[in-house]
Scaffold this motif. Structure first.
Motif, PDB file in Angstrom:
ATOM      1  N   TYR A  32     -19.405  -9.817 -29.291  1.00  0.00           N
ATOM      2  CA  TYR A  32     -20.306  -8.696 -28.999  1.00  0.00           C
ATOM      3  C   TYR A  32     -21.106  -8.943 -27.719  1.00  0.00           C
ATOM      4  O   TYR A  32     -21.136  -8.084 -26.814  1.00  0.00           O
ATOM      5  CB  TYR A  32     -21.240  -8.448 -30.180  1.00  0.00           C
ATOM      6  CG  TYR A  32     -22.260  -7.375 -29.919  1.00  0.00           C
ATOM      7  CD1 TYR A  32     -21.908  -6.033 -29.968  1.00  0.00           C
ATOM      8  CD2 TYR A  32     -23.584  -7.707 -29.620  1.00  0.00           C
ATOM      9  CE1 TYR A  32     -22.843  -5.039 -29.718  1.00  0.00           C
ATOM     10  CE2 TYR A  32     -24.529  -6.722 -29.362  1.00  0.00           C
ATOM     11  CZ  TYR A  32     -24.147  -5.390 -29.418  1.00  0.00           C
ATOM     12  OH  TYR A  32     -25.081  -4.410 -29.160  1.00  0.00           O
ATOM     13  N   ASP A  73     -21.366  -7.354 -22.886  1.00  0.00           N
ATOM     14  CA  ASP A  73     -22.579  -6.644 -22.491  1.00  0.00           C
ATOM     15  C   ASP A  73     -22.462  -6.016 -21.098  1.00  0.00           C
ATOM     16  O   ASP A  73     -23.327  -5.252 -20.680  1.00  0.00           O
ATOM     17  CB  ASP A  73     -23.788  -7.589 -22.536  1.00  0.00           C
ATOM     18  CG  ASP A  73     -23.592  -8.818 -21.655  1.00  0.00           C
ATOM     19  OD1 ASP A  73     -22.499  -8.956 -21.052  1.00  0.00           O
ATOM     20  OD2 ASP A  73     -24.511  -9.647 -21.583  1.00  0.00           O
ATOM     21  N   TYR A  87     -29.765   0.683 -27.283  1.00  0.00           N
ATOM     22  CA  TYR A  87     -28.564   1.223 -26.645  1.00  0.00           C
ATOM     23  C   TYR A  87     -28.972   1.937 -25.361  1.00  0.00           C
ATOM     24  O   TYR A  87     -30.128   2.342 -25.181  1.00  0.00           O
ATOM     25  CB  TYR A  87     -27.827   2.176 -27.575  1.00  0.00           C
ATOM     26  CG  TYR A  87     -28.607   3.411 -27.949  1.00  0.00           C
ATOM     27  CD1 TYR A  87     -28.494   4.593 -27.207  1.00  0.00           C
ATOM     28  CD2 TYR A  87     -29.479   3.404 -29.042  1.00  0.00           C
ATOM     29  CE1 TYR A  87     -29.224   5.724 -27.552  1.00  0.00           C
ATOM     30  CE2 TYR A  87     -30.204   4.522 -29.389  1.00  0.00           C
ATOM     31  CZ  TYR A  87     -30.067   5.689 -28.648  1.00  0.00           C
ATOM     32  OH  TYR A  87     -30.791   6.810 -28.977  1.00  0.00           O
ATOM     33  N   ASN A 144     -25.160  -3.000 -34.066  1.00  0.00           N
ATOM     34  CA  ASN A 144     -26.035  -3.770 -33.175  1.00  0.00           C
ATOM     35  C   ASN A 144     -26.688  -2.925 -32.090  1.00  0.00           C
ATOM     36  O   ASN A 144     -27.772  -3.257 -31.615  1.00  0.00           O
ATOM     37  CB  ASN A 144     -25.247  -4.900 -32.511  1.00  0.00           C
ATOM     38  CG  ASN A 144     -24.856  -5.989 -33.500  1.00  0.00           C
ATOM     39  OD1 ASN A 144     -25.350  -6.024 -34.612  1.00  0.00           O
ATOM     40  ND2 ASN A 144     -23.958  -6.866 -33.085  1.00  0.00           N
ATOM     41  N   SER A 145     -26.056  -1.832 -31.692  1.00  0.00           N
ATOM     42  CA  SER A 145     -26.601  -1.029 -30.597  1.00  0.00           C
ATOM     43  C   SER A 145     -27.425   0.146 -31.095  1.00  0.00           C
ATOM     44  O   SER A 145     -28.581   0.321 -30.693  1.00  0.00           O
ATOM     45  CB  SER A 145     -25.459  -0.513 -29.711  1.00  0.00           C
ATOM     46  OG  SER A 145     -24.767  -1.583 -29.095  1.00  0.00           O
ATOM     47  N   VAL A 183     -20.403  -2.637 -32.920  1.00  0.00           N
ATOM     48  CA  VAL A 183     -21.031  -1.940 -31.801  1.00  0.00           C
ATOM     49  C   VAL A 183     -22.092  -0.968 -32.299  1.00  0.00           C
ATOM     50  O   VAL A 183     -23.225  -0.918 -31.782  1.00  0.00           O
ATOM     51  CB  VAL A 183     -19.963  -1.207 -30.964  1.00  0.00           C
ATOM     52  CG1 VAL A 183     -20.621  -0.292 -29.928  1.00  0.00           C
ATOM     53  CG2 VAL A 183     -19.039  -2.213 -30.276  1.00  0.00           C
ATOM     54  N   ASN A 210     -22.965  -0.101 -23.647  1.00  0.00           N
ATOM     55  CA  ASN A 210     -23.206  -0.315 -25.072  1.00  0.00           C
ATOM     56  C   ASN A 210     -22.114  -1.175 -25.730  1.00  0.00           C
ATOM     57  O   ASN A 210     -21.763  -0.972 -26.891  1.00  0.00           O
ATOM     58  CB  ASN A 210     -23.323   1.022 -25.800  1.00  0.00           C
ATOM     59  CG  ASN A 210     -24.602   1.757 -25.446  1.00  0.00           C
ATOM     60  OD1 ASN A 210     -25.674   1.153 -25.330  1.00  0.00           O
ATOM     61  ND2 ASN A 210     -24.497   3.063 -25.229  1.00  0.00           N
ATOM     62  N   HIS A 211     -21.564  -2.119 -24.956  1.00  0.00           N
ATOM     63  CA  HIS A 211     -20.547  -3.041 -25.475  1.00  0.00           C
ATOM     64  C   HIS A 211     -19.318  -2.297 -26.009  1.00  0.00           C
ATOM     65  O   HIS A 211     -18.598  -2.815 -26.870  1.00  0.00           O
ATOM     66  CB  HIS A 211     -21.132  -3.906 -26.602  1.00  0.00           C
ATOM     67  CG  HIS A 211     -22.403  -4.606 -26.248  1.00  0.00           C
ATOM     68  ND1 HIS A 211     -22.486  -5.949 -25.980  1.00  0.00           N
ATOM     69  CD2 HIS A 211     -23.687  -4.132 -26.116  1.00  0.00           C
ATOM     70  CE1 HIS A 211     -23.734  -6.282 -25.711  1.00  0.00           C
ATOM     71  NE2 HIS A 211     -24.481  -5.192 -25.775  1.00  0.00           N
ATOM     72  N   SER A 257     -32.673   2.580 -21.436  1.00  0.00           N
ATOM     73  CA  SER A 257     -32.542   1.887 -22.713  1.00  0.00           C
ATOM     74  C   SER A 257     -33.363   2.611 -23.775  1.00  0.00           C
ATOM     75  O   SER A 257     -34.507   3.033 -23.539  1.00  0.00           O
ATOM     76  CB  SER A 257     -33.022   0.441 -22.583  1.00  0.00           C
ATOM     77  OG  SER A 257     -32.948  -0.232 -23.812  1.00  0.00           O
TER      78      SER A 257
END
Length: 383
Positions: free
Chosen positions: A314, A318, A105, A98-99, A95, A322-323, A112
């Motif tokens: 992941y 969504d 994020y 990737n974010s 998390v 932010n997952h 965003s």
């Protein structure tokens, strides 16, 4: 309305609370204020139901809520804390990576924002992502491995319990036949008492041979002393390399000294032969684990599958901010799948969780009652 159709008062479906069983997990939790787990908890999992109340509590309609409420503090979860923490950390890393590092994020306002390193040219290739198809294809194989692992471990527990039960049953058969056939004389009563002590020592020696010496050695010597064993006999059995076999020889010798006909003595000895077979099967289970290559391969497969799973899930999360829900999902999936494997490991060696103490108590009670049965046995002729 007709009395037949009157509404009856509703009874409380939940059983009334009762004090915990001695030496149970609930009893030690009340006594020490904590829940033992891992190897320490095995001695408290030797459950014996002694009454209908125990079964009623076992069928408690509220058991689902109770079991769910202590999921994260259960003995299985505590013993897997390190492994579950690693899997959860991987989910958190995915998390964050990737974010907040190489992707984008959402802020608390919903807008965003680019990640810290999202402006790098190769940032899109550094995302920790995998397609879910390999996990979909491999999950049935993993399920079969875990099912076979658990079933084989349960079968070992089931077979161990059956063989211990056969030992107890055959010891009771020896006492039963000896009680009926022994004459009601001083010699007969002494021989029967000696046989009863030998039968209990055999069951206690079987327990000792299937348990950890650090747990049982001192109790074993103390228990044999309290059963009026002579010092020489006690020293001999303690020094023996195979205490259960030594004790079985004592039982055979006690049978041979019974003042009964030879044909009846041979009939009693058949139970001793069956006991030797059951004891050896118990030792075989204790000495022979599930092939280690199978256990190790299953553990490697399960570990890699769980560690890489957050990368495939992941994008599926969504819908959350932010997952973030990927983290608790990784925790729960890891807990339950690793929990299945942990149960298989715990069941693989059954004798440290089987209530062998209860089996010893049954034989001891049968041996003590044999003298009373012999005294009131009206079917035996005095000789």
């Amino acid at each position: 309305p007709h009395p037949r159709w009157r509404r009856r008062p509703k009874k409380n479906s939940s059983p009334s609370p009762s004090p915990p069983r001695p030496n149970s997990m609930d009893a030690v939790r009340l006594e020490t204020g904590r829940v033992p787990y891992g190897e320490e908890s095995r001695r408290y999992r030797r459950t014996v139901f002694r009454s209908a109340d125990d079964w009623r509590m076992h069928r408690d309609p509220d058991r689902l809520q109770k079991n769910l409420s202590n999921t994260l503090v259960s003995g299985v979860a505590r013993s897997l804390t390190k492994n579950i923490s690693i899997i959860t950390s991987v989910g958190a890393l995915v998390v964050a990576w990737n974010s907040f590092l190489f992707g984008s994020y959402a802020g608390f306002d919903g807008a965003s924002h680019p990640g810290i390193f999202s402006s790098w040219v190769l940032s899109r290739y550094l995302l920790l992502e995998l397609p879910p198809i390999p996990f979909t294809v491999s999950s049935p194989v993993l399920g079969l491995l875990l099912v076979f692992r658990t079933n084989s471990s349960y079968q070992r527990w089931f077979e161990g319990r059956n063989q211990v039960t056969k030992v107890v049953s055959n010891l009771q058969n020896i006492l039963r036949m000896s009680t009926v056939w022994c004459p009601q004389t001083t010699e007969g009563r002494q021989s029967l008492e000696e046989l009863g002590v030998s039968c209990w020592i055999l069951m206690r020696s079987v327990q000792n041979s299937l348990r950890d010496p650090d747990e049982d050695e001192a109790d074993y010597a103390s228990a044999l002393t309290t059963r009026r064993t002579s010092p020489n006999a006690l020293e001999s059995i303690l020094k023996s390399r195979d205490r259960s076999l030594w004790a079985l020889n004592d039982v055979s010798a006690a049978i041979d000294r019974l003042p009964i006909e030879e044909a009846r003595r041979r009939e009693i000895d058949k139970s001793a032969v069956a006991i030797a077979d059951s004891v050896e099967k118990c030792k075989s289970i204790y000495r022979s684990p599930v092939p280690l290559v199978y256990t190790r391969h299953t553990d490697r497969f399960l570990a890699m599958w769980l560690l890489l799973l957050p990368l495939a899930l992941y994008n599926e999360f969504d819908v959350s901010w932010n997952h973030i829900t990927l983290i608790p999902a990784s925790l729960l999936i890891g807990l339950f799948l690793l929990g299945v494997d942990e149960l298989a490991i715990q069941l693989e060696e059954p004798f440290s969780i089987l209530p062998l103490e209860n089996s010893c108590d049954i034989v001891k009670e049968s041996a003590d009652n044999a003298m009373e049965w012999h005294a009131v046995n009206v079917g035996t002729k005095n000789v």
